[in-house]
Design a protein around this motif. Structure first.
Motif, PDB file in Angstrom:
ATOM      1  N   PHE A  99       8.913 -19.215 -37.959  1.00  0.00           N
ATOM      2  CA  PHE A  99       9.743 -19.472 -39.137  1.00  0.00           C
ATOM      3  C   PHE A  99       9.371 -20.833 -39.711  1.00  0.00           C
ATOM      4  O   PHE A  99       9.047 -21.768 -38.976  1.00  0.00           O
ATOM      5  N   VAL A 100       9.420 -20.937 -41.034  1.00  0.00           N
ATOM      6  CA  VAL A 100       9.133 -22.201 -41.717  1.00  0.00           C
ATOM      7  C   VAL A 100      10.306 -22.540 -42.633  1.00  0.00           C
ATOM      8  O   VAL A 100      10.953 -21.647 -43.199  1.00  0.00           O
ATOM      9  N   PRO A 101      10.570 -23.833 -42.807  1.00  0.00           N
ATOM     10  CA  PRO A 101      11.657 -24.235 -43.703  1.00  0.00           C
ATOM     11  C   PRO A 101      11.353 -23.816 -45.136  1.00  0.00           C
ATOM     12  O   PRO A 101      10.206 -23.872 -45.586  1.00  0.00           O
ATOM     13  N   THR A 102      12.401 -23.417 -45.853  1.00  0.00           N
ATOM     14  CA  THR A 102      12.247 -23.041 -47.257  1.00  0.00           C
ATOM     15  C   THR A 102      13.014 -23.976 -48.176  1.00  0.00           C
ATOM     16  O   THR A 102      12.902 -23.862 -49.396  1.00  0.00           O
ATOM     17  N   ALA A 103      13.800 -24.882 -47.601  1.00  0.00           N
ATOM     18  CA  ALA A 103      14.588 -25.846 -48.382  1.00  0.00           C
ATOM     19  C   ALA A 103      15.023 -26.953 -47.429  1.00  0.00           C
ATOM     20  O   ALA A 103      14.988 -26.769 -46.205  1.00  0.00           O
ATOM     21  N   PRO A 104      15.423 -28.085 -47.962  1.00  0.00           N
ATOM     22  CA  PRO A 104      15.954 -29.150 -47.103  1.00  0.00           C
ATOM     23  C   PRO A 104      17.240 -28.697 -46.407  1.00  0.00           C
ATOM     24  O   PRO A 104      17.850 -27.689 -46.789  1.00  0.00           O
ATOM     25  N   THR A 105      17.666 -29.467 -45.434  1.00  0.00           N
ATOM     26  CA  THR A 105      18.923 -29.195 -44.745  1.00  0.00           C
ATOM     27  C   THR A 105      20.053 -29.092 -45.764  1.00  0.00           C
ATOM     28  O   THR A 105      20.164 -29.915 -46.667  1.00  0.00           O
ATOM     29  N   GLN A 106      20.853 -28.053 -45.611  1.00  0.00           N
ATOM     30  CA  GLN A 106      21.993 -27.799 -46.493  1.00  0.00           C
ATOM     31  C   GLN A 106      23.280 -28.188 -45.765  1.00  0.00           C
ATOM     32  O   GLN A 106      23.360 -28.122 -44.536  1.00  0.00           O
ATOM     33  N   VAL A 107      24.277 -28.580 -46.538  1.00  0.00           N
ATOM     34  CA  VAL A 107      25.567 -28.936 -45.959  1.00  0.00           C
ATOM     35  C   VAL A 107      26.623 -28.006 -46.524  1.00  0.00           C
ATOM     36  O   VAL A 107      26.860 -27.973 -47.733  1.00  0.00           O
ATOM     37  N   GLY A 108      27.195 -27.214 -45.635  1.00  0.00           N
ATOM     38  CA  GLY A 108      28.327 -26.350 -45.968  1.00  0.00           C
ATOM     39  C   GLY A 108      29.417 -26.718 -44.978  1.00  0.00           C
ATOM     40  O   GLY A 108      29.633 -27.888 -44.697  1.00  0.00           O
ATOM     41  N   ILE A 109      30.060 -25.706 -44.394  1.00  0.00           N
ATOM     42  CA  ILE A 109      31.015 -26.040 -43.337  1.00  0.00           C
ATOM     43  C   ILE A 109      30.270 -26.498 -42.084  1.00  0.00           C
ATOM     44  O   ILE A 109      30.839 -27.177 -41.251  1.00  0.00           O
ATOM     45  N   VAL A 110      29.000 -26.110 -41.980  1.00  0.00           N
ATOM     46  CA  VAL A 110      28.085 -26.663 -40.971  1.00  0.00           C
ATOM     47  C   VAL A 110      26.773 -27.003 -41.672  1.00  0.00           C
ATOM     48  O   VAL A 110      26.479 -26.480 -42.751  1.00  0.00           O
ATOM     49  N   ARG A 111      25.983 -27.839 -41.051  1.00  0.00           N
ATOM     50  CA  ARG A 111      24.651 -28.138 -41.579  1.00  0.00           C
ATOM     51  C   ARG A 111      23.709 -27.028 -41.131  1.00  0.00           C
ATOM     52  O   ARG A 111      23.787 -26.554 -40.008  1.00  0.00           O
ATOM     53  N   TYR A 112      22.810 -26.636 -42.047  1.00  0.00           N
ATOM     54  CA  TYR A 112      21.866 -25.582 -41.697  1.00  0.00           C
ATOM     55  C   TYR A 112      20.569 -25.771 -42.457  1.00  0.00           C
ATOM     56  O   TYR A 112      20.517 -26.429 -43.489  1.00  0.00           O
TER      57      TYR A 112
END
Length: 158
Positions: free
Chosen positions: A130-143
């Protein structure tokens, strides 16, 4: 180790495992309120709801104990993958992934899998390709949104 489909009787153990893993590896990056929302959404009722929506769950058992589980949505998105810390470093997550991806792959598959990986899980998913497709996102958890493009040989059902 035995990998099999999740049955209703597994739901309490799966929810408890998820809670322990989330508290140990994920929720320290969230506010207490967001962590509480996450645990509520992912509890026993959440798992039942995801099953009702068609998510496919597999569990790993070691000596009769539920050691981990994986859930896949729409045959292409790894929604959950947790292994109890007592069973880490035994290849359980990889075996769960292999089983779930083989079950999902086939005619009509979109040719890729996605996952929203916790910071803790990024190295594992990277080891699968798997490769990242976007920077770390912040919702109710970081992903971390990640994608794995499939060449037919990667998840050969044989």
């Amino acid at each position: 180790m035995k990998i099999r489909s999740l049955v209703a009787a597994d739901i309490p153990a799966a929810a408890a495992l998820l809670r322990r893993a989330a508290e140990a590896f994920i929720l320290h990056e969230s506010t207490p309120a967001d962590g509480a929302v996450f645990l509520t959404e992912q509890g026993e009722d959440g798992i039942r709801g995801f099953l009702d929506k068609g998510y496919v769950y597999h569990v790993a058992e070691v000596d009769g104990t539920l050691a981990g589980f994986i859930a896949v949505r729409e045959r292409s998105h790894v929604y959950s993958l947790y292994v109890d810390s007592r069973f880490h470093r035994r290849g359980i997550a990889r075996r769960l992934w292999e089983t779930a991806s083989r079950a999902a792959f086939g005619p009509g598959h979109p040719g890729a899998f996605t996952v929203n990986a916790s910071n803790h899980a990024v190295p594992f998913y990277a080891s699968l390709g798997f490769v990242p497709t976007a920077p770390t996102q912040v919702g109710i958890v970081r992903y971390n949104p990640m994608r794995l493009t499939i060449d037919g040989a990667l998840v050969d059902p044989a």
